[in-house]
Design an enzyme around this catalytic site. Structure first.
Site, PDB file in Angstrom:
ATOM      1  N   CYS A 167       0.784  -1.191   0.002  1.00 50.40           N
ATOM      2  CA  CYS A 167      -0.006  -0.066   0.019  1.00 50.40           C
ATOM      3  C   CYS A 167       0.985   1.209  -0.065  1.00 50.40           C
ATOM      4  CB  CYS A 167      -0.894  -0.127   1.053  1.00 50.40           C
ATOM      5  SG  CYS A 167      -2.104   1.369   1.155  1.00 50.40           S
ATOM      6  N   GLU A 185      -1.544  -8.896   4.639  1.00 50.00           N
ATOM      7  CA  GLU A 185      -1.420  -9.571   6.133  1.00 50.00           C
ATOM      8  C   GLU A 185      -2.831  -9.469   6.669  1.00 50.00           C
ATOM      9  OE1 GLU A 185      -0.512  -6.361   4.699  1.00 50.00           O
ATOM     10  OE2 GLU A 185      -0.935  -5.153   6.062  1.00 50.00           O
ATOM     11  N   SER A 232       5.791 -12.939  33.107  1.00 54.52           N
ATOM     12  CA  SER A 232       6.834 -13.109  33.949  1.00 54.52           C
ATOM     13  C   SER A 232       7.261 -14.774  34.352  1.00 54.52           C
ATOM     14  CB  SER A 232       6.526 -12.400  35.368  1.00 54.52           C
ATOM     15  OG  SER A 232       5.262 -12.574  36.065  1.00 54.52           O
ATOM     16  N   GLY A 242       2.760 -13.381  38.525  1.00 51.65           N
ATOM     17  CA  GLY A 242       1.936 -14.291  38.476  1.00 51.65           C
ATOM     18  C   GLY A 242       1.084 -14.547  37.168  1.00 51.65           C
ATOM     19  N   HIS A 257      -3.677  -5.526   1.069  1.00 54.54           N
ATOM     20  CA  HIS A 257      -2.901  -5.834   2.461  1.00 54.54           C
ATOM     21  C   HIS A 257      -3.022  -7.146   2.205  1.00 54.54           C
ATOM     22  CE1 HIS A 257      -2.295  -1.725   4.316  1.00 54.54           C
ATOM     23  NE2 HIS A 257      -3.204  -1.390   3.499  1.00 54.54           N
TER      24      HIS A 257
END
Ligand code: XMP
Length: 542
Positions: free
Chosen positions: A79, A194, A251, A247, A192
């Site tokens: 594009c 994608e 992490s 939690g 596009h």
């Protein structure tokens, strides 16, 4: 490992380009469209994609570093990216009489094998072109007269092609849709690929990545683990590494990765139970990390401190500030208590999407960390200054982190878990937070989430949770009037939390879940469902 670089000119779908190609097993990196490129591009770089943009090339649209046109690597303009390539190399781009948006038919009209300039063929470019156009062909090879449905969103078009550009496909509305250069490895799409609505999007991107750029697919989580093993170990040596665990998925997976790639004796994990966690959260985190081989897991129980500091506060901003400040002071106190040496490294579960690129060139990114309890933390600032921060997930997207978590044996319960805000239940209990309200909300939320899992709805939803409103309403229990709390249920679908749509709940499930909550959590008298999307509402209520 082969790599495709994406120059981001601001299109909403740039991240999707990166995702699609990674899903094919090829590593991608996104940098700002106008970033200066390093004089020597890394040898693993095999091709460059120029993304779309909401801007015009003749307006405020950014231009790429001119090196992109001189580097000799295959280029794919999407594009605006195509318009940019055309404009920067002597072509003309002008506004369409009417903006085109949505599904539009594209017809491929060229033959790759035709002599490109009438004066002798360039076999290398002819082969690239053949490879590129193979992405458009129908099932049988060589059929390049295919029409297909493409997805477009553009207000400009190419009105004069730059010297050397040739049109290979046209839109149903008569505008250039597929282009390639006659002698240079440059390709362009007005649509596009994608976007999933694009019929051949995946095949077209694959034709560019594998056929034109010659990438081999090697981007796997197994390989990622091996790379982290080498790079993190080289940086940290035998020094201790501290990771603050919230939690959440990021992490916990970061912890699992450190435990897998370093000596578990080096790895110190610290987790704060603020009393604002979901039901059984601390137990699940503890069990999960111990199963992964954690030897130094420091759980800080600080519910009383948090609830004490929140007492009497009902202003959302004041609550957030108190929680943020307390996180930092407890963190400092507890880290000092661990007595780790100065040489200790700090690890963070930063993801690729958490990074903001600075435009300083390939691979040189400025970092901004947005995890709640690390913002403005003196510990993070100090470690960053000393160059003692490691971010082992910083090249991954969220679903890649989940894949990595599974590979490392992180409990499915944790890997699938919906996002949870740093301030926890405090932003889901409107008004003053008390232990009693935390317990009621924890129970109601657990019933809700458990039911979503049982009904197979949990994984369809990006984030679901219950909110305790500062309201009591009348109801009947037996013959007695009673006043119960009002609970709101929230369930949204989203790609990244930046925008969100309401999950279209099957009404049967919603009604049954509501009944189950009022039957099992006696303090809840009434259940409502939040039907606000973001924007204008936010996902959390405070
Ligand atoms: P909002 O409510 O801003 O939430 O639409 C977007 C996403 O971010 C989460 N969230 C937070 N996460 N600390 C966090 O770590 C916070 O203070 C915080 N506030 C919101 C929210 O749960 C949603 O996923």
């Amino acid at each position: 490992m082969d790599k495709i670089l994406i120059l981001d000119f601001g299109s909403q779908t740039t991240q999707l380009i990166g995702r699609r190609i990674r899903d094919m097993g090829v590593y991608t990196e996104i940098i700002p469209g106008d970033a200066a490129l390093t004089a020597e591009l890394p040898p693993e770089l095999k091709g460059i994609i120029l993304s779309g943009s909401p801007e015009s090339v003749y307006g405020h649209g950014a231009a790429p570093d001119r090196k992109v046109y001189d580097c000799g690597l295959p280029l794919l303009g999407i594009c605006y990216g195509l318009q940019r390539m055309n404009y920067d190399n002597g072509g003309k781009v002008e506004a369409l009489p009417k903006r085109e948006y949505g599904r539009i038919t594209v017809t491929i009209e060229g033959e790759a094998s035709r002599d490109p300039n009438g004066s002798g063929e360039d076999p290398v470019q002819t082969e690239r072109l053949r490879q590129f156009l193979s992405g458009f062909s129908a099932k049988e090879a060589g059929n390049q007269d295919a029409s297909f449905t493409a997805w477009m969103s553009h207000g400009d078009t190419l009105t004069t092609l730059a010297p050397g550009f040739r049109q290979f496909g046209v839109s149903g509305t008569g505008y250039p849709a597929v282009l390639a250069h006659e002698t240079k490895p440059w390709f362009g799409l007005q649509f596009h690929p994608e976007v999933t609505h694009n019929e051949k999007g995946k095949e077209i991107l694959a034709a560019f990545v594998f056929g034109v750029c010659g990438c081999t697919s090697g981007w796997t989580m197994e390989q990622y683990v091996e790379e982290v093993r080498t790079s993190v170990a080289a940086k940290t040596g035998t020094n201790p590494v501290l990771l603050l665990i919230s939690g959440g998925v990021d992490s916990t997976v970061a912890g699992a990765l450190l435990l897998k790639t370093l000596n578990p004796d080096q790895v110190h994990l610290m987790y704060m139970d603020t009393g604002l966690m979901r039901k059984d959260e601390t137990g699940t985190v503890k069990a999960s990390l111990e199963k992964l081989g954690a030897k130094h897991l420091h759980i800080v129980y600080c519910e009383d401190e948090f609830l004490g500091a929140l007492r009497g506060l009902d202003d959302p901003e004041a609550k957030r500030k108190v929680i943020g400040d307390l996180f930092i002071s407890i963190q400092e106190r507890e880290v000092a208590r661990l007595g780790l040496p100065e040489t200790c490294f700090l690890a963070q579960g930063t993801l690729y999407t958490d990074l903001i690129e600075s435009g300083k060139g390939v691979g040189k990114k400025a970092r901004l960390i947005k995890s709640h309890h690390n913002v403005g933390s003196p510990l993070v600032d100090a470690k960053r200054k000393q160059g003692k921060i490691i971010e082992p997930l910083d090249r991954l997207y969220k679903d890649e982190v989940r894949r990595l978590g599974r590979l490392l044996g992180v409990d499915e319960e944790v890997v699938r878990r919906h996002p949870f805000p740093g301030p926890g239940l405090a932003v889901r209990i409107l008004g003053e937070v008390t232990k009693e309200k935390c317990d009621i909300l924890r129970e109601a939320d657990a019933v809700y989430i458990e039911e979503l899992k049982k009904r197979g709805l949990y994984d369809e939803i990006w984030q679901a949770f219950a909110v305790l409103l500062p309201l009591r309403s009348v109801g009947v229990a037996g013959d007695v009037r009673k006043y119960g709390w009002v609970l709101a249920l929230r369930a949204i679908t989203s790609a990244d939390g930046m925008t969100a749509d309401v999950y279209p709940f099957p009404s049967k499930d919603l009604i049954e879940i509501s009944t189950l909550i009022t039957n099992t959590v006696k303090d809840i008298g009434r259940v409502t469902y939040d039907i606000s999307s973001k924007p204008p509402a936010t996902i959390e209520w405070e």
